[in-house]
Design a protein around this motif. Sequence first.
Motif, PDB file in Angstrom:
ATOM      1  N   LYS A 224       0.825  -1.206   0.000  1.00 39.81           N
ATOM      2  CA  LYS A 224       0.000   0.000   0.000  1.00 39.81           C
ATOM      3  C   LYS A 224       0.859   1.257   0.000  1.00 39.81           C
ATOM      4  O   LYS A 224       0.588   2.214  -0.736  1.00 39.81           O
ATOM      5  CB  LYS A 224      -0.932  -0.005   1.220  1.00 39.81           C
ATOM      6  N   ASN A 227       2.739   1.603  -3.350  1.00 36.09           N
ATOM      7  CA  ASN A 227       1.804   1.975  -4.417  1.00 36.09           C
ATOM      8  C   ASN A 227       1.496   3.475  -4.380  1.00 36.09           C
ATOM      9  O   ASN A 227       1.474   4.149  -5.417  1.00 36.09           O
ATOM     10  CB  ASN A 227       0.513   1.172  -4.292  1.00 36.09           C
ATOM     11  N   TYR A 228       1.288   3.995  -3.174  1.00 34.45           N
ATOM     12  CA  TYR A 228       0.979   5.420  -3.052  1.00 34.45           C
ATOM     13  C   TYR A 228       2.196   6.274  -3.408  1.00 34.45           C
ATOM     14  O   TYR A 228       2.095   7.222  -4.203  1.00 34.45           O
ATOM     15  CB  TYR A 228       0.527   5.741  -1.637  1.00 34.45           C
ATOM     16  N   LYS A 232       1.290   6.855  -7.255  1.00 34.27           N
ATOM     17  CA  LYS A 232       0.451   8.044  -7.158  1.00 34.27           C
ATOM     18  C   LYS A 232       1.253   9.341  -7.059  1.00 34.27           C
ATOM     19  O   LYS A 232       0.886  10.352  -7.646  1.00 34.27           O
ATOM     20  CB  LYS A 232      -0.510   7.923  -5.968  1.00 34.27           C
ATOM     21  N   LEU A 251       0.046   5.079   6.676  1.00 35.37           N
ATOM     22  CA  LEU A 251      -0.252   5.665   5.371  1.00 35.37           C
ATOM     23  C   LEU A 251      -1.389   6.671   5.489  1.00 35.37           C
ATOM     24  O   LEU A 251      -1.309   7.785   4.957  1.00 35.37           O
ATOM     25  CB  LEU A 251      -0.617   4.559   4.376  1.00 35.37           C
ATOM     26  N   ILE A 256      -0.045  10.115   3.718  1.00 32.02           N
ATOM     27  CA  ILE A 256      -0.951  10.786   2.777  1.00 32.02           C
ATOM     28  C   ILE A 256      -1.239  12.226   3.176  1.00 32.02           C
ATOM     29  O   ILE A 256      -1.129  13.135   2.332  1.00 32.02           O
ATOM     30  CB  ILE A 256      -2.253   9.982   2.599  1.00 32.02           C
TER      31      ILE A 256
END
Length: 374
Positions: A224, A227-228, A232, A251, A256
Amino acid sequence: MIHLENPEGPDSVLNLFKENGFDDTQITKIVRTRPHLLLSDPENTLLPKIEFFRSKGVSSSDLPRIITTSPDLLNRSLENHIIPCYDFLKSVLVVNKKVITTLKRSRWSILNNITKTMVPNIELLREVGASQIAVSFFVTKYPDYAFSKPSKLVKAVQEVKEMGFNPSRLVFMEALKVVFSLRKPTREYKFEIFRRWGWSKEDFLAAFRKHPCFMLLSEEKIMKAMNYLVNKLGRPSTDIARNPVVLNYSLEKRIIPRCSVVQILIAKDVVKNDLCLSTFILITEKSFLESENSCKISTENTYRVEKPKLGEKGILRISQKKQREFPDKISDVGFGESMVSQKSQDKEFDFSVFHKCTFWDARKAISGVWRQPI
């Protein structure tokens, strides 16, 4: 199963626990795991052990935790095991508070034979070059690994040394924890996870040497976060290899939210697009908010930047020591015309040159590292 002929004995044991700060949950756990303790003599067998811990400064809240974590302590001889064990830990850790912390964290290691397990393990760590600080850290934080079977510790120490770790540093002890916690096939599988994100073997080992405990993260958490950060945000995966500790943070609660703020600042051309992840992920919430809202820098009272409005003049406060070390650094890096005010520790400069410069660049400027204002 135990056979209770007379409930008075067990009731006396239960009352002893209650009188010494044990709550119902802790008492239930002890009785469920060690029911034979109900047959003990509360006054002559159990109470002297409790009083010993009290005499060493164990608080009314810590005592139940120690006994609940390792109830077999009450089965051990006070004179032949508990006192020698405590004395040995004190000789290694020096500080009484650290001994109590070790007792609270140890599930079974303090039940081991002192001469056959504890002493050889400490001697081994010292022989390979572990400092007193490192030994104390390992025993206090990971007592069950520090006092595992000597043969296991020998193997783990050798493996960690072969990876290039320095035994005198605390990170060596963190690596030992990982080696104890994860079997080799599991560690190899973790490498495969990161290899799919573009890490080389060298990247993986470099990350492991910096922050071994990222290896203990679950595959789901790793995937996770990667991936971010990679898909992203567009960060090169090797950026995370250089700062693997970032993966340990939540996260949703940390990565984030902070990345979102930094992305807004980048879009407004307030900060550069190449900020290191550790720059804004690792700092405290207070420091992050100060950096975001006021461009304020504070580094061990060495200096700080105030009045951070673009195009205005501000005061850069520099300690007398720093002035002697770097008397001309501020003007050298091009912060405009520097003037020394009546107070020798104050220098004025124009913030208009600061518009694309990160706050950490300013810190580097003062230390003489950063040379190219934008």
